[in-house]
Motif scaffolding. Structure first.
Motif, PDB file in Angstrom:
ATOM      1  N   GLY A 160       0.809  -1.211   0.000  1.00 18.56           N
ATOM      2  CA  GLY A 160       0.000   0.000   0.000  1.00 18.56           C
ATOM      3  C   GLY A 160       0.842   1.261   0.000  1.00 18.56           C
ATOM      4  O   GLY A 160       0.577   2.208  -0.755  1.00 18.56           O
ATOM      5  N   THR A 199      -7.643   5.912  -0.834  1.00 17.67           N
ATOM      6  CA  THR A 199      -6.287   5.451  -0.519  1.00 17.67           C
ATOM      7  C   THR A 199      -5.923   5.758   0.926  1.00 17.67           C
ATOM      8  O   THR A 199      -5.368   4.907   1.633  1.00 17.67           O
ATOM      9  CB  THR A 199      -5.270   6.098  -1.465  1.00 17.67           C
ATOM     10  OG1 THR A 199      -5.646   5.860  -2.823  1.00 17.67           O
ATOM     11  CG2 THR A 199      -3.879   5.536  -1.224  1.00 17.67           C
ATOM     12  N   GLY A 226      -4.299  -3.174  -2.771  1.00 16.50           N
ATOM     13  CA  GLY A 226      -4.590  -1.749  -2.584  1.00 16.50           C
ATOM     14  C   GLY A 226      -5.305  -1.135  -3.767  1.00 16.50           C
ATOM     15  O   GLY A 226      -6.322  -0.441  -3.604  1.00 16.50           O
TER      16      GLY A 226
END
Length: 384
Positions: free
Chosen positions: A37, A65, A203
């Motif tokens: 990530g 995110t 991710g």
């Protein structure tokens, strides 16, 4: 003859306890989420969002995110604690996993002095590892209230990497050989490559499913998938190169892949990894040119469908396959060579190193060739 065959039959390895499977899968999944990530944000998401992207799409990708990275904080804390308790249960005779969860048991394990001649104890290295993880988790938790993902990920990534590689350091330099050092460090390369690959896939798959993207989001996500393909190629190269070495160390013959417990689990892992590589090749060589063609023709609707529906679906399948690989890891204990009753791997010499270097060069050349083919197909799609 029958008696000789029975005597030569390989010994079956004991299956790991349930708590070891759970703790190790949780640990590697959390580590992959954090490393992958953070790397994807710094190398993929941030550069794309700083370019010419619609405000709505930038905001949606940024919020998704940051939210994902923030939740990686508590995930890492829990997973690292379970892994530490599992290490105590495996390392201290007579201690169950439930007993190993007690902080006093863990502290006693961490503070055991090293043997005579050791420059550091294994407990100290484990303590350093978990301090790194704790600091990384705390930094990620700040994203719930502090919107500074660039600073946080730039801090978290080296902490998480240091946390895993610190255990590759030997507690004593006596008896260290080229074999042992290569095995330790290539194991870390294998772990880090897998974390970057699987964590990055996870991710982007999660962020790609977020809400709030506009009709022009396909343009933004086409750039993200293209940038991630470079990250994935390097990661896959690291995984394959280190994996070949580790397989050679632990498996003596092809037959041991079928006749030993270690070999059978490794064979399943290899099949799953091959499926993941095939899915990645499909993304790079088929989907990416189709996305470029749709945008070149001004068909934003088809570009949106390919980048935010079709592409993430394939990536989600890769992520599930990656989770299956992590589930197999706890079962890869010991060695197929040992289980088959055969000799250990031969010592590393100049010939082995030369062959390894040749394999690495060949692998790099093949990965670069696939990248160039994908680039040419994409450019051709944009001009036709």
């Amino acid at each position: 003859m029958t008696l000789l065959v029975m005597a030569a039959a390989p010994a079956e390895a004991a299956m790991p306890a349930w708590w070891r499977v759970v703790s190790e899968v949780a640990y590697f999944a959390a580590l992959a989420a954090v490393i992958g990530g953070a790397l994807v944000y710094l190398a993929v998401v941030r550069p794309v969002l700083r370019s010419d992207v619609d405000v709505a799409d930038r905001g949606a990708a940024h919020r998704a995110t940051v939210r994902l990275l923030a939740w990686c904080g508590p995930l890492l804390l829990v997973a690292a604690y379970l892994q530490l308790a599992g290490r105590v249960a495996r390392g201290v005779k007579g201690v169950t996993f439930g007993e190993a969860l007690a902080p006093s048991r863990i502290w006693s394990f961490l503070t055991v002095p090293g043997p005579h001649g050791a420059w550091v104890s294994s407990g100290t290295l484990t303590l350093i590892q978990n301090i790194c993880y704790a600091l990384a988790a705390i930094a990620l938790l700040t994203l719930f209230v502090w919107d500074r993902p660039t600073l946080v990920t730039a801090t978290v990534l080296p902490l998480a990497v240091l946390g895993t590689v610190v255990l590759a350091l030997p507690t004593t330099w006596a008896g260290q050989t080229v074999d042992t050092q290569l095995n330790s460090w290539l194991t870390q390369v294998h772990i880090l490559g897998a974390c970057a690959w699987l964590g990055g896939l996870f991710g982007l798959a999660v962020v790609g499913r977020a809400r709030g993207f506009g009709e022009r989001a396909g343009l933004c996500w086409a750039r993200m998938w293209q940038r991630f393909s470079s990250v994935a190629l390097v990661s896959v190269g690291a995984v394959v190169a280190s994996g070949v070495w580790l397989a050679w160390r632990h498996v003596g013959t092809v037959g041991q892949l079928f006749t030993t417990t270690y070999g059978r689990f490794l064979l399943v892992k290899l099949i799953i990894v091959a499926a993941m590589v095939a899915a990645g090749a499909y993304n790079q060589l088929a989907l990416t040119p189709r996305i470029a063609r749709a945008h070149a023709e001004g068909d934003l609707g088809r570009g949106f469908a390919l980048t935010l529906r079709h592409f993430p679906t394939v990536v989600a399948v890769e992520t599930v396959l990656g989770l299956a690989v992590l589930t197999i890891v706890p079962f890869l204990t010991g060695s197929a060579r040992t289980q088959a009753g055969g000799p250990p791997a031969p010592a590393v010499d100049g010939g082995v190193l030369a062959l390894g270097a040749l394999l690495v060069v060949t692998l790099v050349a093949s990965l670069y060739a696939s990248y160039r083919v994908s680039t040419l197909l994409t450019r051709r799609a944009q001009t036709t």
